[in-house]
Write an enzyme that holds these catalytic residues in place. Structure first.
Site, short mmCIF file in Angstrom:
data_model
loop_
_atom_site.label_atom_id
_atom_site.label_comp_id
_atom_site.label_asym_id
_atom_site.label_seq_id
_atom_site.Cartn_x
_atom_site.Cartn_y
_atom_site.Cartn_z
N GLY A 84 0.85 -1.17 0.00
CA GLY A 84 0.00 0.00 0.00
C GLY A 84 0.89 1.23 0.00
N CYS A 85 0.39 2.25 0.59
CA CYS A 85 1.13 3.51 0.70
C CYS A 85 2.45 3.27 1.43
CB CYS A 85 0.28 4.50 1.47
SG CYS A 85 1.12 6.00 1.91
#
Length: 163
Positions: free
Chosen positions: A13-14
């Protein structure tokens, strides 16, 4: 370099989330946040981190397990170019271990794991002001909404691996 220190890179993800997760793990001595590229169709940069760890304090398979459980490793969503789910290896031994670990962890998940095992080719650091994002501002809305829940999962599922 100390012979017990190794590195592996992760994308999921981020990178703010991934960075915060690995900064909490025993045996991790440094986390570099930025953008990782591999080769062929994965040559474009995707958010990720390089994790420097002491293999006498934590095993690669443990780092991979933590990674798979703290991002959407079974979701092939539309943002996978920017947030590629990957384990980037620096040597062939780690590639083999990563592939074996993915196979062994498959029963832990209802859906197929989409995480790729790719050669590490290149890295670009994030700009300084967004590095250590969670450590600099855990009360920011993004941190509270996205990172804190992942850290709670980390505490519950991997409490023996925490600093």
């Amino acid at each position: 370099m100390d012979a017990t220190l190794k590195k592996i890179a992760f994308g999921g993800g981020c990178h703010w989330c991934t960075e915060a997760i690995f900064q909490k793990i025993v045996g991790v001595v440094k986390v570099e946040q930025g953008y990782v590229a591999s080769k062929a169709k994965h040559a474009d940069y995707s958010e990720g981190v390089i994790v420097h760890y002491d293999r006498n304090k934590i095993f690669l398979k443990s780092l991979i397990e933590i990674h798979l459980h703290t991002h959407q490793s079974t979701s092939n969503h539309s943002m996978r170019n920017k947030y590629r789910s990957a384990i980037y290896y620096f040597d062939e031994k780690d590639k083999i271990e990563a592939l074996e670990t993915l196979k062994n962890l498959r029963p832990d998940f209802e859906k197929e794991i989409i995480t790729k095992v790719l050669p590490f080719i290149s890295f670009k650091s994030s700009r300084e002001e967004i590095q250590n994002y969670y450590l600099k501002g855990p009360d920011k809305p993004f941190c509270q909404n996205f990172i804190s829940p992942k850290l709670e999962l980390l505490k519950k599922k991997f409490y023996t691996s925490l600093k």
